[in-house]
Design a protein around this motif. Structure first.
Motif, short mmCIF file in Angstrom:
data_model
loop_
_atom_site.label_atom_id
_atom_site.label_comp_id
_atom_site.label_asym_id
_atom_site.label_seq_id
_atom_site.Cartn_x
_atom_site.Cartn_y
_atom_site.Cartn_z
N HIS A 135 0.83 -1.20 0.00
CA HIS A 135 0.00 0.00 0.00
C HIS A 135 0.87 1.26 0.00
O HIS A 135 0.54 2.26 -0.65
CB HIS A 135 -0.91 0.01 1.22
N LEU A 136 1.98 1.20 0.72
CA LEU A 136 2.90 2.33 0.76
C LEU A 136 3.47 2.62 -0.62
O LEU A 136 3.57 3.78 -1.03
CB LEU A 136 4.02 2.06 1.76
N MET A 137 3.85 1.57 -1.36
CA MET A 137 4.38 1.77 -2.71
C MET A 137 3.33 2.36 -3.64
O MET A 137 3.62 3.18 -4.50
CB MET A 137 4.90 0.45 -3.28
N PHE A 138 2.08 1.94 -3.46
CA PHE A 138 0.98 2.55 -4.22
C PHE A 138 0.92 4.05 -3.93
O PHE A 138 0.80 4.87 -4.84
CB PHE A 138 -0.34 1.88 -3.85
N SER A 139 1.00 4.40 -2.65
CA SER A 139 0.94 5.81 -2.25
C SER A 139 2.10 6.61 -2.84
O SER A 139 1.91 7.74 -3.31
CB SER A 139 0.96 5.91 -0.72
N VAL A 140 3.29 6.03 -2.82
CA VAL A 140 4.47 6.73 -3.37
C VAL A 140 4.28 7.00 -4.86
O VAL A 140 4.51 8.13 -5.34
CB VAL A 140 5.75 5.91 -3.13
N HIS A 141 3.85 6.01 -5.60
CA HIS A 141 3.66 6.19 -7.04
C HIS A 141 2.53 7.18 -7.33
O HIS A 141 2.64 8.02 -8.23
CB HIS A 141 3.35 4.84 -7.71
#
Length: 297
Positions: free
Chosen positions: A210-216
């Protein structure tokens, strides 16, 4: 692209005898690669590495912009070597983002003084200005009734002085606010990841996904806002705010659909509360950021 190595038979650092598969010395860790070659070979290697990184860089940007959720999906699947790492990409884009704001849009972050703020508000929204004046009058009357409370008066005066100093020192205020907003966005990213973690709890995904989704997602939004600012610089009469909102919503919808593999209907049903929760969090953090900027100015 595999690196073409000029391998040693023995490690020049510790004398370990290499096997063919050893790219690094198992004994001391030194790279098994001979750099004692003509300069032209080193230049060729540097050019080759740069070209390879540029290819990775532009491929990453292409998929970030044109295929919502694609980079997140690849990261979660472990297919990462062909793309720029998410946090490195975010840092790179955020540098240009805040530079663009500082150069072209930062004047909208601060007004020069309190009277100017009131005049600006009165010109743009008379009803809101009237409510502000009414609230100010009420606040002044309340302060008048509480004059015997010395501590309260001192605190109110101190806050008022800080606020006026913050507005009067326009350039310093702008720089401090930009710095604090950059930190705010860095805090907001993991919080948005947590929002997704809650909404997609049933999928039992690790928080990192979920964090990587947020970063992108934030990286794309930064690019979008930068483009919008530049459009308004070129076409001063064109308002891009509505377009930024709609494109961000559409991008988020398709990214959620691609990564979390739910139906279009379920994704649409979740989109609104996710986005509203995100906007509420953004508003609260922004107000807190302005307050901190004023108090520590």
């Amino acid at each position: 692209m595999a690196k073409r190595r000029r391998k040693f038979v023995q490690c020049p650092n510790c004398g370990y005898t290499f096997e063919e598969v050893n790219n690094y010395c198992p004994n001391c860790g030194q790279e098994n690669h001979d750099l004692n070659v003509p300069v032209k070979h080193l230049v060729e290697e540097a050019f080759e590495s740069t070209l390879h990184y540029d290819t990775k860089f532009w491929r990453t940007f292409k998929y970030l912009i044109t295929r919502p959720g694609y980079l997140t999906e690849k990261f979660n699947l472990g297919q990462r070597a062909s793309y720029v790492p998410p946090f490195r990409l975010y840092v790179f884009v955020s540098i240009f983002f805040f530079t663009t704001i500082a150069l072209f849009a930062s004047e909208s972050l601060v007004v020069s003084d309190v009277d100017g703020a009131k005049a600006q508000l009165e010109a743009t929204n008379p009803d809101a200005a009237a409510r502000v004046m009414q609230a100010d009058s009420l606040a002044r009357s309340q302060v008048g009734l509480a004059r015997n409370d010395t501590a309260s008066v001192i605190i109110n005066k101190e806050v008022d002085n800080k606020f006026r100093n913050f507005l009067n020192n326009e350039e310093q205020a702008r720089q401090k606010l930009l710095k604090n907003i950059s930190f705010m966005m860095f805090v907001l990213m993991p919080f948005f990841g947590f929002i997704l973690y809650l909404f997609y709890w049933s999928q039992r995904r690790n928080y990192v996904e979920h964090l990587m989704f947020s970063v992108h997602f934030h990286t794309f939004v930064f690019l979008l806002i930068m483009f919008a600012i530049l459009v308004e610089v070129v076409f001063s009469s064109f308002d891009t705010n509505g377009w930024v909102f709609l494109i961000s919503m559409a991008y988020l919808f398709f990214a959620l659909r691609y990564v979390y593999k739910e139906s279009y209907l379920r994704t649409a049903v979740k989109l609104l509360p996710i986005f509203l929760t995100y906007l509420a969090s953004l508003a609260i953090l922004f107000v807190a950021t302005v307050g901190v900027s004023v108090l520590f100015s």
